[in-house]
Scaffold this active site. Structure first.
Site, mmCIF file in Angstrom:
data_model
loop_
_atom_site.group_PDB
_atom_site.id
_atom_site.type_symbol
_atom_site.label_atom_id
_atom_site.label_comp_id
_atom_site.label_asym_id
_atom_site.label_seq_id
_atom_site.Cartn_x
_atom_site.Cartn_y
_atom_site.Cartn_z
ATOM 1 N N ASP A 10 53.023 60.785 37.096
ATOM 2 C CA ASP A 10 51.663 61.427 36.603
ATOM 3 C C ASP A 10 52.193 62.811 35.877
ATOM 4 O OD1 ASP A 10 52.124 62.540 39.403
ATOM 5 O OD2 ASP A 10 50.536 63.729 38.749
ATOM 6 N N ASP B 247 57.155 65.059 38.849
ATOM 7 C CA ASP B 247 57.841 64.362 40.066
ATOM 8 C C ASP B 247 57.709 62.681 40.089
ATOM 9 O OD1 ASP B 247 55.100 63.612 40.500
ATOM 10 O OD2 ASP B 247 54.771 64.997 42.269
ATOM 11 N N TYR C 145 45.726 64.580 45.012
ATOM 12 C CA TYR C 145 44.766 64.195 44.345
ATOM 13 C C TYR C 145 43.666 63.600 45.052
ATOM 14 C CZ TYR C 145 47.704 64.327 40.161
ATOM 15 O OH TYR C 145 48.416 64.711 38.922
ATOM 16 N N GLU D 235 54.021 73.053 34.537
ATOM 17 C CA GLU D 235 54.041 71.515 34.739
ATOM 18 C C GLU D 235 52.965 70.813 33.907
ATOM 19 O OE1 GLU D 235 54.509 68.791 38.476
ATOM 20 O OE2 GLU D 235 53.369 70.197 38.815
#
Length: 527
Positions: free
Chosen positions: A93, A96, A245, A491
Protein backbone atom coordinates in the site's frame (compact mmCIF):
# COMPACT_ATOMS: atom_id res chain seq x y z
CA UNK A 1 0.68 5.34 5.26
CA UNK A 2 -0.98 4.87 8.66
CA UNK A 3 -3.13 7.63 10.05
CA UNK A 4 -1.71 7.90 13.57
CA UNK A 5 1.47 5.86 13.66
CA UNK A 6 3.74 8.50 15.20
CA UNK A 7 3.34 12.24 15.66
CA UNK A 8 6.07 14.63 14.49
CA UNK A 9 5.92 18.08 12.98
CA UNK A 10 8.46 19.59 10.65
CA UNK A 11 9.13 23.14 9.51
CA UNK A 12 10.72 24.65 6.43
CA UNK A 13 10.95 27.89 4.53
CA UNK A 14 8.40 29.06 2.03
CA UNK A 15 9.28 30.17 -1.47
CA UNK A 16 7.18 32.17 -3.89
CA UNK A 17 5.95 30.99 -7.28
CA UNK A 18 7.17 32.88 -10.32
CA UNK A 19 4.57 33.41 -13.06
CA UNK A 20 5.92 34.71 -16.35
CA UNK A 21 4.03 37.67 -17.75
CA UNK A 22 3.32 35.92 -21.04
CA UNK A 23 1.86 32.94 -19.15
CA UNK A 24 -0.46 35.31 -17.29
CA UNK A 25 -1.67 36.77 -20.58
CA UNK A 26 -2.16 33.33 -22.14
CA UNK A 27 -4.05 32.06 -19.12
CA UNK A 28 -6.28 35.11 -19.10
CA UNK A 29 -7.15 34.56 -22.75
CA UNK A 30 -7.60 30.85 -22.19
CA UNK A 31 -10.01 31.55 -19.34
CA UNK A 32 -12.36 33.32 -21.77
CA UNK A 33 -12.96 30.02 -23.50
CA UNK A 34 -12.52 27.42 -20.77
CA UNK A 35 -12.16 27.05 -17.02
CA UNK A 36 -10.65 29.81 -14.92
CA UNK A 37 -7.21 31.26 -15.45
CA UNK A 38 -4.23 29.09 -14.62
CA UNK A 39 -1.09 30.16 -12.82
CA UNK A 40 1.25 27.82 -14.66
CA UNK A 41 0.98 25.49 -17.62
CA UNK A 42 1.26 21.82 -16.67
CA UNK A 43 1.88 18.72 -18.74
CA UNK A 44 -1.11 16.64 -17.70
CA UNK A 45 -0.22 13.92 -20.21
CA UNK A 46 3.14 13.42 -18.51
CA UNK A 47 1.56 13.49 -15.05
CA UNK A 48 -1.03 10.90 -16.14
CA UNK A 49 1.59 8.58 -17.59
CA UNK A 50 3.71 8.82 -14.45
CA UNK A 51 0.79 8.32 -12.07
CA UNK A 52 0.04 4.95 -13.70
CA UNK A 53 3.71 3.97 -13.61
CA UNK A 54 3.63 4.22 -9.81
CA UNK A 55 1.39 1.18 -9.45
CA UNK A 56 4.07 -0.98 -11.05
CA UNK A 57 6.48 0.09 -8.29
CA UNK A 58 4.01 -1.17 -5.69
CA UNK A 59 3.46 -4.62 -7.19
CA UNK A 60 3.92 -7.67 -5.02
CA UNK A 61 4.42 -11.13 -6.49
CA UNK A 62 6.01 -12.34 -9.73
CA UNK A 63 6.48 -9.37 -12.02
CA UNK A 64 5.33 -9.68 -15.65
CA UNK A 65 7.53 -9.56 -18.76
CA UNK A 66 6.27 -6.05 -19.60
CA UNK A 67 7.15 -4.56 -16.19
CA UNK A 68 8.29 -0.98 -16.89
CA UNK A 69 9.69 -0.14 -13.44
CA UNK A 70 12.97 -1.97 -13.83
CA UNK A 71 14.41 -1.37 -10.36
CA UNK A 72 11.80 -3.75 -8.92
CA UNK A 73 11.93 -7.56 -8.99
CA UNK A 74 9.84 -10.52 -7.77
CA UNK A 75 8.82 -10.49 -4.10
CA UNK A 76 6.40 -12.14 -1.68
CA UNK A 77 6.44 -15.38 -3.68
CA UNK A 78 5.49 -17.54 -0.67
CA UNK A 79 2.61 -15.35 0.55
CA UNK A 80 -0.16 -17.58 1.91
CA UNK A 81 2.00 -20.72 1.90
CA UNK A 82 1.82 -21.17 5.68
CA UNK A 83 -1.99 -21.03 5.50
CA UNK A 84 -2.19 -23.36 2.50
CA UNK A 85 -3.55 -20.68 0.14
CA UNK A 86 -2.03 -18.79 -2.80
CA UNK A 87 -1.88 -15.12 -1.83
CA UNK A 88 0.91 -14.13 -4.21
CA UNK A 89 0.33 -10.78 -5.92
CA UNK A 90 -1.54 -7.61 -5.09
CA UNK A 91 -0.07 -4.32 -3.96
CA UNK A 92 2.03 -2.98 -1.12
CA UNK A 93 0.00 0.00 0.00
CA UNK A 94 2.82 2.43 0.74
CA UNK A 95 6.49 2.40 1.76
CA UNK A 96 6.43 -0.93 3.56
CA UNK A 97 5.53 -4.49 2.57
CA UNK A 98 2.26 -5.35 4.29
CA UNK A 99 -0.65 -6.10 1.97
CA UNK A 100 -3.62 -4.39 3.59
CA UNK A 101 -6.93 -5.41 2.02
CA UNK A 102 -9.08 -2.35 2.73
CA UNK A 103 -6.88 0.39 1.22
CA UNK A 104 -5.93 -1.95 -1.65
CA UNK A 105 -9.59 -2.47 -2.51
CA UNK A 106 -10.35 1.28 -2.32
CA UNK A 107 -7.40 1.92 -4.66
CA UNK A 108 -8.89 -0.48 -7.22
CA UNK A 109 -12.38 1.02 -6.83
CA UNK A 110 -11.03 4.51 -7.54
CA UNK A 111 -8.96 3.39 -10.52
CA UNK A 112 -12.04 1.63 -11.92
CA UNK A 113 -14.29 4.64 -11.35
CA UNK A 114 -11.75 6.81 -13.17
CA UNK A 115 -11.89 4.54 -16.23
CA UNK A 116 -15.68 4.25 -16.12
CA UNK A 117 -16.00 8.04 -16.26
CA UNK A 118 -13.04 8.89 -18.51
CA UNK A 119 -12.36 5.81 -20.60
CA UNK A 120 -12.28 7.67 -23.89
CA UNK A 121 -9.94 10.33 -22.55
CA UNK A 122 -7.55 7.66 -21.23
CA UNK A 123 -7.66 5.89 -24.60
CA UNK A 124 -6.82 9.10 -26.46
CA UNK A 125 -3.93 9.66 -24.05
CA UNK A 126 -2.65 6.14 -24.80
CA UNK A 127 -2.92 5.12 -21.15
CA UNK A 128 -6.08 2.98 -21.09
CA UNK A 129 -4.16 -0.29 -21.28
CA UNK A 130 -1.87 0.69 -18.42
CA UNK A 131 -4.87 1.75 -16.34
CA UNK A 132 -6.69 -1.55 -16.89
CA UNK A 133 -3.49 -3.46 -16.10
CA UNK A 134 -3.23 -1.58 -12.81
CA UNK A 135 -6.78 -2.63 -11.94
CA UNK A 136 -6.29 -6.25 -12.97
CA UNK A 137 -3.17 -6.60 -10.83
CA UNK A 138 -5.42 -5.86 -7.86
CA UNK A 139 -8.50 -7.84 -8.91
CA UNK A 140 -6.45 -10.95 -9.77
CA UNK A 141 -5.28 -10.87 -6.16
CA UNK A 142 -8.81 -10.37 -4.79
CA UNK A 143 -9.98 -13.45 -6.70
CA UNK A 144 -7.22 -15.45 -5.00
CA UNK A 145 -7.98 -13.93 -1.59
CA UNK A 146 -11.69 -14.80 -1.81
CA UNK A 147 -11.17 -18.54 -1.32
CA UNK A 148 -14.81 -19.42 -0.57
CA UNK A 149 -18.11 -17.47 -0.45
CA UNK A 150 -17.69 -16.51 3.21
CA UNK A 151 -13.90 -16.31 3.46
CA UNK A 152 -11.74 -13.34 2.42
CA UNK A 153 -8.06 -13.02 3.27
CA UNK A 154 -7.69 -9.54 4.71
CA UNK A 155 -3.97 -9.00 5.18
CA UNK A 156 -0.56 -10.52 4.53
CA UNK A 157 2.22 -9.56 6.92
CA UNK A 158 1.79 -7.37 9.97
CA UNK A 159 2.79 -3.78 10.48
CA UNK A 160 4.65 -4.19 13.75
CA UNK A 161 7.25 -6.71 12.56
CA UNK A 162 7.42 -5.10 9.13
CA UNK A 163 8.28 -1.69 10.58
CA UNK A 164 11.09 -3.19 12.60
CA UNK A 165 12.99 -3.77 9.33
CA UNK A 166 14.14 -1.54 6.49
CA UNK A 167 14.59 -3.90 3.54
CA UNK A 168 13.82 -4.19 -0.14
CA UNK A 169 10.72 -6.29 -0.80
CA UNK A 170 12.95 -8.73 -2.68
CA UNK A 171 14.90 -9.39 0.57
CA UNK A 172 11.97 -9.65 3.00
CA UNK A 173 12.65 -11.61 6.19
CA UNK A 174 9.61 -10.36 8.09
CA UNK A 175 6.50 -12.36 8.93
CA UNK A 176 4.15 -13.14 6.05
CA UNK A 177 1.41 -14.36 8.33
CA UNK A 178 -1.96 -14.03 6.61
CA UNK A 179 -5.24 -13.03 8.28
CA UNK A 180 -8.78 -13.66 7.13
CA UNK A 181 -12.39 -12.76 7.81
CA UNK A 182 -15.12 -15.41 7.79
CA UNK A 183 -18.53 -16.23 9.31
CA UNK A 184 -17.10 -16.33 12.85
CA UNK A 185 -14.78 -13.36 12.30
CA UNK A 186 -16.80 -10.87 10.24
CA UNK A 187 -15.54 -7.85 8.34
CA UNK A 188 -18.41 -6.17 6.54
CA UNK A 189 -16.35 -3.09 5.71
CA UNK A 190 -13.59 -5.10 4.05
CA UNK A 191 -16.04 -7.43 2.28
CA UNK A 192 -18.08 -4.41 1.15
CA UNK A 193 -15.14 -2.44 -0.24
CA UNK A 194 -13.74 -5.52 -2.00
CA UNK A 195 -17.19 -6.16 -3.48
CA UNK A 196 -17.31 -2.53 -4.65
CA UNK A 197 -13.86 -2.83 -6.22
CA UNK A 198 -14.74 -6.03 -8.09
CA UNK A 199 -18.15 -4.71 -9.21
CA UNK A 200 -16.61 -1.47 -10.49
CA UNK A 201 -13.83 -3.42 -12.22
CA UNK A 202 -16.42 -5.72 -13.81
CA UNK A 203 -17.84 -2.64 -15.57
CA UNK A 204 -14.36 -1.73 -16.82
CA UNK A 205 -13.82 -5.20 -18.37
CA UNK A 206 -17.40 -5.80 -19.53
CA UNK A 207 -16.76 -5.26 -23.25
CA UNK A 208 -13.07 -6.07 -23.56
CA UNK A 209 -12.95 -9.20 -21.38
CA UNK A 210 -16.54 -10.38 -20.70
CA UNK A 211 -15.54 -13.68 -19.10
CA UNK A 212 -13.29 -11.93 -16.59
CA UNK A 213 -15.96 -9.29 -15.99
CA UNK A 214 -18.50 -12.02 -15.20
CA UNK A 215 -16.05 -13.70 -12.80
CA UNK A 216 -15.46 -10.41 -10.95
CA UNK A 217 -19.18 -9.79 -10.68
CA UNK A 218 -19.74 -13.28 -9.27
CA UNK A 219 -17.15 -12.63 -6.54
CA UNK A 220 -18.57 -9.15 -5.88
CA UNK A 221 -22.09 -10.49 -5.33
CA UNK A 222 -20.87 -13.24 -3.01
CA UNK A 223 -18.76 -10.81 -0.98
CA UNK A 224 -21.64 -8.36 -0.61
CA UNK A 225 -23.94 -11.12 0.57
CA UNK A 226 -21.28 -12.33 3.02
CA UNK A 227 -20.60 -8.83 4.36
CA UNK A 228 -24.30 -8.06 4.76
CA UNK A 229 -25.24 -11.37 6.39
CA UNK A 230 -22.36 -11.55 8.89
CA UNK A 231 -22.00 -8.00 10.08
CA UNK A 232 -19.08 -6.60 12.00
CA UNK A 233 -16.01 -4.40 11.67
CA UNK A 234 -12.98 -6.14 10.19
CA UNK A 235 -10.57 -4.59 12.67
CA UNK A 236 -12.45 -6.41 15.42
CA UNK A 237 -11.66 -9.71 13.71
CA UNK A 238 -8.15 -8.84 12.47
CA UNK A 239 -6.65 -7.10 15.48
CA UNK A 240 -3.23 -6.50 13.91
CA UNK A 241 -4.72 -3.93 11.54
CA UNK A 242 -6.01 -1.61 14.29
CA UNK A 243 -2.88 0.54 14.52
CA UNK A 244 -2.73 1.01 10.75
CA UNK A 245 -6.09 0.85 8.98
CA UNK A 246 -8.75 0.80 11.67
CA UNK A 247 -12.27 1.17 10.29
CA UNK A 248 -13.27 4.30 12.19
CA UNK A 249 -16.38 4.93 10.07
CA UNK A 250 -17.69 1.40 10.62
CA UNK A 251 -19.09 -0.82 7.89
CA UNK A 252 -22.41 0.74 6.92
CA UNK A 253 -20.86 3.11 4.39
CA UNK A 254 -19.05 0.21 2.69
CA UNK A 255 -22.23 -1.87 2.44
CA UNK A 256 -24.10 1.03 0.81
CA UNK A 257 -21.06 1.69 -1.38
CA UNK A 258 -20.97 -1.96 -2.50
CA UNK A 259 -24.71 -1.90 -3.20
CA UNK A 260 -24.49 1.14 -5.45
CA UNK A 261 -21.59 -0.32 -7.42
CA UNK A 262 -23.39 -3.65 -7.78
CA UNK A 263 -26.44 -1.77 -9.01
CA UNK A 264 -24.31 0.05 -11.60
CA UNK A 265 -22.76 -3.26 -12.66
CA UNK A 266 -25.95 -5.37 -12.80
CA UNK A 267 -28.89 -2.94 -13.07
CA UNK A 268 -30.70 -5.24 -10.62
CA UNK A 269 -33.39 -3.58 -8.52
CA UNK A 270 -32.41 -5.52 -5.38
CA UNK A 271 -29.25 -3.41 -5.04
CA UNK A 272 -31.07 -0.14 -5.68
CA UNK A 273 -33.68 -1.20 -3.11
CA UNK A 274 -30.88 -1.79 -0.59
CA UNK A 275 -29.50 1.69 -1.28
CA UNK A 276 -32.94 3.27 -0.83
CA UNK A 277 -34.27 1.18 2.07
CA UNK A 278 -31.11 1.54 4.17
CA UNK A 279 -30.38 5.15 3.22
CA UNK A 280 -31.43 6.47 6.61
CA UNK A 281 -30.50 3.70 9.06
CA UNK A 282 -27.04 3.23 7.47
CA UNK A 283 -26.23 6.95 7.47
CA UNK A 284 -26.30 7.46 3.71
CA UNK A 285 -28.65 10.46 3.97
CA UNK A 286 -27.83 11.31 7.56
CA UNK A 287 -24.11 11.91 7.51
CA UNK A 288 -22.83 15.15 6.01
CA UNK A 289 -19.15 14.45 5.50
CA UNK A 290 -16.14 16.61 4.63
CA UNK A 291 -13.73 13.83 3.61
CA UNK A 292 -13.68 10.92 1.19
CA UNK A 293 -11.11 8.23 1.86
CA UNK A 294 -10.22 4.53 2.14
CA UNK A 295 -12.18 4.59 5.41
CA UNK A 296 -15.12 6.96 4.77
CA UNK A 297 -17.15 6.30 1.61
CA UNK A 298 -20.27 8.40 2.22
CA UNK A 299 -19.33 11.37 0.00
CA UNK A 300 -18.53 9.13 -2.98
CA UNK A 301 -21.76 7.20 -2.44
CA UNK A 302 -23.74 10.44 -2.28
CA UNK A 303 -22.21 11.72 -5.53
CA UNK A 304 -23.13 8.49 -7.38
CA UNK A 305 -26.67 8.67 -5.95
CA UNK A 306 -26.88 12.25 -7.25
CA UNK A 307 -26.04 10.93 -10.70
CA UNK A 308 -28.76 8.28 -10.46
CA UNK A 309 -31.26 11.05 -9.74
CA UNK A 310 -30.62 12.44 -13.23
CA UNK A 311 -32.00 9.27 -14.85
CA UNK A 312 -35.72 9.18 -15.53
CA UNK A 313 -36.14 5.57 -14.42
CA UNK A 314 -35.26 6.57 -10.85
CA UNK A 315 -37.99 9.19 -10.42
CA UNK A 316 -40.01 6.95 -8.09
CA UNK A 317 -37.07 7.05 -5.65
CA UNK A 318 -36.49 10.76 -6.13
CA UNK A 319 -37.35 11.64 -2.51
CA UNK A 320 -34.50 9.53 -1.10
CA UNK A 321 -32.07 10.27 -3.93
CA UNK A 322 -32.66 14.00 -3.39
CA UNK A 323 -31.52 13.54 0.21
CA UNK A 324 -28.38 11.75 -0.96
CA UNK A 325 -27.82 14.64 -3.37
CA UNK A 326 -28.25 17.18 -0.58
CA UNK A 327 -25.41 15.54 1.34
CA UNK A 328 -23.25 15.40 -1.80
CA UNK A 329 -23.84 19.14 -2.22
CA UNK A 330 -22.77 19.69 1.37
CA UNK A 331 -19.46 17.97 0.62
CA UNK A 332 -18.86 19.93 -2.59
CA UNK A 333 -19.79 23.25 -0.95
CA UNK A 334 -17.52 22.48 2.02
CA UNK A 335 -14.56 22.00 -0.34
CA UNK A 336 -15.39 25.30 -2.04
CA UNK A 337 -15.57 27.03 1.36
CA UNK A 338 -19.20 27.98 0.73
CA UNK A 339 -21.01 26.15 3.53
CA UNK A 340 -22.75 27.89 6.39
CA UNK A 341 -20.82 26.11 9.10
CA UNK A 342 -18.32 23.35 8.45
CA UNK A 343 -15.93 23.83 5.56
CA UNK A 344 -12.75 21.99 4.66
CA UNK A 345 -9.80 24.07 5.81
CA UNK A 346 -7.55 25.58 3.13
CA UNK A 347 -3.84 26.30 3.51
CA UNK A 348 -2.64 29.86 2.76
CA UNK A 349 -1.55 28.52 -0.65
CA UNK A 350 -5.05 27.22 -1.38
CA UNK A 351 -4.67 23.48 -0.72
CA UNK A 352 -7.51 21.56 0.91
CA UNK A 353 -6.35 20.51 4.35
CA UNK A 354 -8.09 17.77 6.33
CA UNK A 355 -5.37 16.48 8.67
CA UNK A 356 -1.62 16.50 9.10
CA UNK A 357 -0.96 12.84 8.33
CA UNK A 358 -0.86 12.14 4.57
CA UNK A 359 -3.19 15.01 3.73
CA UNK A 360 -2.80 14.58 -0.04
CA UNK A 361 -5.05 11.52 0.02
CA UNK A 362 -7.99 13.82 0.83
CA UNK A 363 -6.93 16.32 -1.83
CA UNK A 364 -6.85 13.77 -4.66
CA UNK A 365 -10.19 12.21 -3.68
CA UNK A 366 -11.78 15.66 -3.37
CA UNK A 367 -10.45 16.70 -6.79
CA UNK A 368 -11.98 13.53 -8.22
CA UNK A 369 -15.43 14.04 -6.69
CA UNK A 370 -15.44 17.73 -7.63
CA UNK A 371 -14.63 16.79 -11.23
CA UNK A 372 -17.40 14.17 -11.33
CA UNK A 373 -19.89 16.60 -9.80
CA UNK A 374 -18.93 19.28 -12.31
CA UNK A 375 -19.77 16.79 -15.07
CA UNK A 376 -23.13 16.00 -13.44
CA UNK A 377 -24.07 19.70 -13.36
CA UNK A 378 -22.88 20.31 -16.89
CA UNK A 379 -24.74 17.30 -18.32
CA UNK A 380 -27.97 18.23 -16.52
CA UNK A 381 -27.60 21.96 -17.17
CA UNK A 382 -27.91 22.71 -13.46
CA UNK A 383 -26.10 24.82 -10.91
CA UNK A 384 -25.12 24.11 -7.32
CA UNK A 385 -26.74 26.18 -4.58
CA UNK A 386 -24.37 26.63 -1.64
CA UNK A 387 -25.03 28.91 1.32
CA UNK A 388 -22.22 31.10 -0.01
CA UNK A 389 -23.79 31.49 -3.44
CA UNK A 390 -24.74 29.71 -6.64
CA UNK A 391 -21.91 27.79 -8.29
CA UNK A 392 -21.64 26.64 -11.90
CA UNK A 393 -19.89 23.53 -13.18
CA UNK A 394 -16.95 25.58 -14.47
CA UNK A 395 -16.17 27.02 -11.06
CA UNK A 396 -16.19 23.54 -9.50
CA UNK A 397 -13.91 22.13 -12.20
CA UNK A 398 -11.65 25.17 -11.91
CA UNK A 399 -11.25 24.52 -8.19
CA UNK A 400 -10.51 20.82 -8.80
CA UNK A 401 -7.89 21.93 -11.33
CA UNK A 402 -6.35 24.29 -8.78
CA UNK A 403 -5.81 21.34 -6.43
CA UNK A 404 -4.13 19.29 -9.16
CA UNK A 405 -1.99 22.26 -10.18
CA UNK A 406 -0.95 22.74 -6.55
CA UNK A 407 0.13 19.09 -6.48
CA UNK A 408 2.12 19.54 -9.69
CA UNK A 409 4.01 22.63 -8.53
CA UNK A 410 1.77 25.70 -8.32
CA UNK A 411 2.38 26.15 -4.60
CA UNK A 412 4.48 28.26 -2.21
CA UNK A 413 7.30 25.66 -2.18
CA UNK A 414 7.44 25.43 -6.00
CA UNK A 415 7.48 21.70 -5.32
CA UNK A 416 5.83 18.94 -7.32
CA UNK A 417 4.35 16.47 -4.84
CA UNK A 418 3.96 13.93 -7.65
CA UNK A 419 7.36 12.24 -7.58
CA UNK A 420 9.25 12.32 -10.88
CA UNK A 421 7.10 15.10 -12.33
CA UNK A 422 8.76 18.45 -13.06
CA UNK A 423 12.24 19.47 -11.98
CA UNK A 424 11.67 19.86 -8.23
CA UNK A 425 10.04 16.95 -6.40
CA UNK A 426 10.72 14.93 -3.21
CA UNK A 427 13.91 12.88 -3.60
CA UNK A 428 13.89 11.22 -0.17
CA UNK A 429 10.51 9.50 -0.24
CA UNK A 430 9.82 7.30 2.79
CA UNK A 431 9.86 4.01 0.86
CA UNK A 432 12.01 0.97 1.53
CA UNK A 433 12.46 -0.26 -2.04
CA UNK A 434 13.12 3.18 -3.52
CA UNK A 435 15.60 4.15 -0.81
CA UNK A 436 17.87 1.09 -1.20
CA UNK A 437 20.03 0.17 -4.19
CA UNK A 438 17.99 -1.81 -6.72
CA UNK A 439 17.94 -5.60 -6.40
CA UNK A 440 18.56 -5.79 -10.14
CA UNK A 441 21.79 -3.82 -9.68
CA UNK A 442 22.94 -5.51 -6.49
CA UNK A 443 21.50 -8.92 -5.61
CA UNK A 444 23.51 -9.08 -2.40
CA UNK A 445 21.20 -9.71 0.58
CA UNK A 446 20.39 -6.69 2.74
CA UNK A 447 19.36 -7.71 6.25
CA UNK A 448 16.50 -6.49 8.39
CA UNK A 449 18.27 -3.69 10.24
CA UNK A 450 21.09 -3.31 7.74
CA UNK A 451 18.79 -1.11 5.69
CA UNK A 452 18.46 1.29 8.61
CA UNK A 453 22.23 1.41 9.07
CA UNK A 454 23.17 2.14 5.46
CA UNK A 455 20.13 3.53 3.68
CA UNK A 456 17.41 4.93 5.94
CA UNK A 457 19.74 7.44 7.58
CA UNK A 458 21.59 8.32 4.38
CA UNK A 459 21.55 12.06 3.53
CA UNK A 460 21.62 11.20 -0.17
CA UNK A 461 18.54 11.11 -2.45
CA UNK A 462 16.88 7.74 -2.97
CA UNK A 463 18.76 5.67 -5.59
CA UNK A 464 15.44 4.79 -7.25
CA UNK A 465 12.85 7.42 -8.20
CA UNK A 466 9.35 6.38 -7.12
CA UNK A 467 7.78 7.89 -10.25
CA UNK A 468 4.11 8.83 -9.96
CA UNK A 469 3.89 8.55 -6.19
CA UNK A 470 1.81 11.27 -4.54
CA UNK A 471 3.47 11.92 -1.18
CA UNK A 472 1.70 13.02 1.99
CA UNK A 473 2.42 16.64 1.17
CA UNK A 474 2.83 19.91 3.06
CA UNK A 475 1.49 20.97 6.44
CA UNK A 476 -1.29 23.47 7.11
CA UNK A 477 1.09 26.36 6.35
CA UNK A 478 2.24 24.90 3.00
CA UNK A 479 5.58 23.85 4.52
CA UNK A 480 7.29 20.63 3.48
CA UNK A 481 10.52 18.95 4.53
CA UNK A 482 11.98 16.39 2.15
CA UNK A 483 13.43 13.89 4.63
CA UNK A 484 13.11 10.12 4.72
CA UNK A 485 12.14 10.07 8.39
CA UNK A 486 9.42 12.69 7.84
CA UNK A 487 6.91 9.96 7.00
CA UNK A 488 3.83 12.13 7.63
CA UNK A 489 4.86 14.19 4.60
CA UNK A 490 7.16 12.00 2.47
CA UNK A 491 5.39 8.63 2.46
CA UNK A 492 3.16 7.90 -0.54
CA UNK A 493 0.20 5.53 -0.85
CA UNK A 494 -1.59 3.81 -3.73
CA UNK A 495 -4.89 5.43 -2.75
CA UNK A 496 -3.30 8.89 -3.01
CA UNK A 497 -2.46 8.45 -6.67
CA UNK A 498 -5.47 6.35 -7.78
CA UNK A 499 -8.01 9.25 -7.92
CA UNK A 500 -5.57 11.39 -9.91
CA UNK A 501 -5.82 9.12 -12.95
CA UNK A 502 -9.38 10.10 -13.88
CA UNK A 503 -8.93 13.80 -13.08
CA UNK A 504 -5.73 14.09 -15.12
CA UNK A 505 -7.47 12.41 -18.07
CA UNK A 506 -10.28 14.98 -17.84
CA UNK A 507 -7.88 17.93 -17.58
CA UNK A 508 -5.90 16.60 -20.52
CA UNK A 509 -9.09 16.53 -22.59
CA UNK A 510 -9.82 20.17 -21.67
CA UNK A 511 -6.25 21.11 -22.54
CA UNK A 512 -6.61 19.48 -25.97
CA UNK A 513 -9.91 21.29 -26.56
CA UNK A 514 -8.23 24.58 -25.59
CA UNK A 515 -5.45 23.94 -28.09
CA UNK A 516 -8.11 23.35 -30.75
CA UNK A 517 -9.67 26.68 -29.78
CA UNK A 518 -6.28 28.33 -30.04
CA UNK A 519 -5.81 26.90 -33.52
CA UNK A 520 -9.27 28.02 -34.65
CA UNK A 521 -9.40 31.45 -33.00
CA UNK A 522 -7.69 34.45 -34.66
CA UNK A 523 -7.60 36.21 -31.27
CA UNK A 524 -5.77 33.40 -29.50
CA UNK A 525 -3.68 32.46 -32.53
CA UNK A 526 -2.14 35.95 -32.50
CA UNK A 527 -0.48 35.30 -29.12
Amino acid sequence: MEEEKKKKLYNSTIGAPIIPRCAQLWCFLLSIFTISACAQAFDYADALKKSLLYFESQRSGRLPYNQRVTWRDHSGLTDGLEQGVDLVGGYYDAGDHVKFGLPMAFTVTMLSWGIIEYRQQLAVAGELEHATEAIKWGTDYFIKAHTSPNVLWAEVGDGDTDHYCWQRPEDMTTSRQAYKIDENNPGSDLAGETAAAMAAASIVFKKTNPHYSHLLLHHAQQLFEFGDKYRGKYDGSVGVVKSYYASVSGYMDELLWAAVWLYKATDKDEYLKYLIDKAHCFGGIGWAITEFSWDVKYAGLQVIASKLLMEEKHTKHAHILEQYKSKAEYYICSCLNKNNGTNVEHTPGGLLYVRQWNNMQYVSTAAFLLTIYSDILQNSNQKLKCHGGIVGHQEILSFAKSQIDYILGSNPMNMSYLVGYGSNYPTMVHHRGASIVSYRENKGFIGCTQGYDYWYSSPEPNPNVLVGALVGGPDCQDKFVDQRDNYMQTEACTYNTAPLVGVLAKLLQIEDQSLDLNHDSPLLASY
